[in-house]
Design an enzyme around this catalytic site. Structure first.
Site, short mmCIF file in Angstrom:
data_model
loop_
_atom_site.label_atom_id
_atom_site.label_comp_id
_atom_site.label_asym_id
_atom_site.label_seq_id
_atom_site.Cartn_x
_atom_site.Cartn_y
_atom_site.Cartn_z
N SER A 1 0.86 -1.18 0.00
CA SER A 1 0.00 0.00 0.00
C SER A 1 0.89 1.23 0.00
CB SER A 1 -0.87 0.00 1.26
OG SER A 1 -1.56 1.23 1.42
N TYR B 1 -2.19 0.64 10.56
CA TYR B 1 -2.16 -0.08 9.28
C TYR B 1 -0.82 0.17 8.58
CZ TYR B 1 -3.67 -1.16 4.45
OH TYR B 1 -3.80 -1.66 3.18
#
Length: 232
Positions: A134, A148
């Protein structure tokens, strides 16, 4: 044994994984699709596509899946670690169980998957490991994305570590770092309509191209974004 390449894709039932599976099938790959609830895609040819039970939190699942893939197809040429989870909490708000859950699925499971397929990837001579990370593995965008991001920074590092470990064996590893992609996960995090997020099919085209590159064109990271940021 068929010379047609075989790819294992985790999290293949929807989103990026489903789009990538369809794109690779169109390019002639045979596919081993890992899903928590295995279901053959409507577009798939059962002679070329296998669906297998795979749960990223099960420490033994990767070994079972790799063994089943080899029994079914006789080879493994690529592993795409796409299964992932997100928890929208700051690093202060979260507890250890939250972090442990993220690391288990986003970091430890991809490492296990690569390890389980390692010998077959080396035998391929041009093995490929794709870690779907990501842009949160490249920067911390907000407080609530911080936890995250910790896991995705680790996922990017994992891709680099795999690349170093396997380079002399012909194994190439790439960390894929997208921003918002029009998937269920992103829809739960942003008010952007799907039309303003990266289409999973476009990301699939990029990943399939990276998997097709020769060993002499190794790409360590690929970042892609749907919006303007300072660096990405």
């Amino acid at each position: 044994m068929s010379e047609e390449r075989v790819a294992m894709i985790s999290g293949a039932s929807r989103g990026i994984g489903a789009a990538l599976a369809e794109a690779l099938a169109a390019k002639g790959w045979r596919l081993s699709l890992g899903m928590r609830r295995p279901e053959m895609p409507a577009w798939a040819d059962p002679a070329r596509v296998g669906v297998f039970a795979y749960d990223a939190v099960d420490a033994d699942a990767s070994d079972r899946w790799a063994e089943e893939t080899l029994r079914t197809f006789g080879r493994i040429d690529a592993v795409v670690a796409n299964a992932g989870i997100g928890i929208a909490k700051s690093v202060i708000e979260a507890d250890d169980a939250d972090l442990d859950g993220l690391l288990e699925v986003n970091v430890k499971a991809p490492r296990r998957l690569a390890k389980s397929a390692w010998s077959a990837l080396a035998s391929s001579g041009r093995g490929r490991v794709i870690i779907v990370a990501s842009l949160s593995g490249k920067r911390v965008k907000s407080a609530n994305s911080g936890l995250y991001a910790v896991s995705k920074f680790a996922a990017v590092a994992l891709a680099h570590a795999i690349r170093h470990t396997g380079f002399d064996l012909g194994i190439r590893a790439t960390a894929i770092c997208p921003g918002f992609v029009a998937t269920d996960m992103a829809r739960g995090l942003t008010s952007k309509p799907d039309s303003e997020m990266t289409d999973p099919r476009d990301l699939a085209r990029i990943i399939s191209t990276l998997m097709d590159l020769p060993n002499e064109a190794s790409v360590a990271e690929f970042t892609i974004n749907c919006q303007l940021e300072e660096s990405f």
